[in-house]
Scaffold this motif. Structure first.
Motif, mmCIF file in Angstrom:
data_model
loop_
_atom_site.group_PDB
_atom_site.id
_atom_site.type_symbol
_atom_site.label_atom_id
_atom_site.label_comp_id
_atom_site.label_asym_id
_atom_site.label_seq_id
_atom_site.Cartn_x
_atom_site.Cartn_y
_atom_site.Cartn_z
ATOM 1 N N MET A 1 11.664 3.973 51.418
ATOM 2 C CA MET A 1 10.841 4.133 50.241
ATOM 3 C C MET A 1 11.608 4.993 49.256
ATOM 4 N N LYS A 2 11.585 4.577 47.966
ATOM 5 C CA LYS A 2 12.242 5.329 46.902
ATOM 6 C C LYS A 2 11.229 5.684 45.823
ATOM 7 N N ASN A 3 11.308 6.922 45.335
ATOM 8 C CA ASN A 3 10.506 7.335 44.193
ATOM 9 C C ASN A 3 11.339 7.061 42.952
ATOM 10 N N LEU A 4 10.873 6.163 42.077
ATOM 11 C CA LEU A 4 11.606 5.789 40.870
ATOM 12 C C LEU A 4 11.131 6.532 39.634
ATOM 13 N N THR A 20 3.559 6.997 38.466
ATOM 14 C CA THR A 20 4.718 7.215 39.324
ATOM 15 C C THR A 20 5.006 5.935 40.098
ATOM 16 N N VAL A 21 6.278 5.550 40.126
ATOM 17 C CA VAL A 21 6.663 4.290 40.763
ATOM 18 C C VAL A 21 7.325 4.532 42.112
ATOM 19 N N LEU A 22 6.821 3.845 43.143
ATOM 20 C CA LEU A 22 7.416 3.879 44.476
ATOM 21 C C LEU A 22 7.888 2.479 44.826
ATOM 22 N N TYR A 33 5.200 -0.152 43.660
ATOM 23 C CA TYR A 33 3.832 0.291 43.439
ATOM 24 C C TYR A 33 3.786 1.342 42.343
ATOM 25 N N LEU A 34 2.753 1.270 41.498
ATOM 26 C CA LEU A 34 2.542 2.232 40.424
ATOM 27 C C LEU A 34 1.308 3.050 40.779
ATOM 28 N N LEU A 35 1.482 4.350 40.935
ATOM 29 C CA LEU A 35 0.393 5.245 41.327
ATOM 30 C C LEU A 35 -0.031 6.100 40.144
ATOM 31 N N ASN A 36 -1.344 6.264 39.965
ATOM 32 C CA ASN A 36 -1.828 7.128 38.895
ATOM 33 C C ASN A 36 -1.813 8.588 39.344
#
Length: 106
Positions: A1-4, A20-22, A33-36
């Motif tokens: 998993m990468k945090n972009l 935040t994009v993972l 995935y885009l997390l709020n």
């Protein structure tokens, strides 16, 4: 998993879809995935054969059994065209299903 990091993906009904994009790779297939700010997955990008990378956007979250569940899903083609809108009319958790629910027809 990468945090972009922080990104804006698209606008839906005049609202920017950002967070935040993972990036996750499972069995060689990448999903993003885009997390709020609350940590909810509000959008995801994933490959669809013959179409390319589709974006699904989730909204109208509500709490069911202590879990945040999206009530609406919008799916967009790579060129931004809306593919479908799905509205969840009823969600139940931990429902007992009849024994033959997943029986394979003979």
């Amino acid at each position: 998993m990468k945090n972009l990091g922080e990104q804006t993906w698209l606008q839906v009904e005049g609202r920017e879809i950002k967070g935040t994009v993972l990036e996750v790779v499972t069995r060689g297939v990448k999903a993003t995935y885009l997390l709020n700010s609350q940590g909810l997955i509000v959008a995801e990008r994933y490959p669809v054969a013959g179409l390319g990378e589709v974006i699904s956007v989730y909204g109208d979250f509500r709490t069911i059994g202590g879990v945040q569940v999206p009530g609406t899903t919008l799916a967009f083609a790579p060129n931004g065209v809306l593919l479908f809108v799905a509205k969840d009319l009823e969600t139940k958790l931990n429902v007992t299903l009849p024994a033959d629910t997943f029986k394979v027809p003979e």
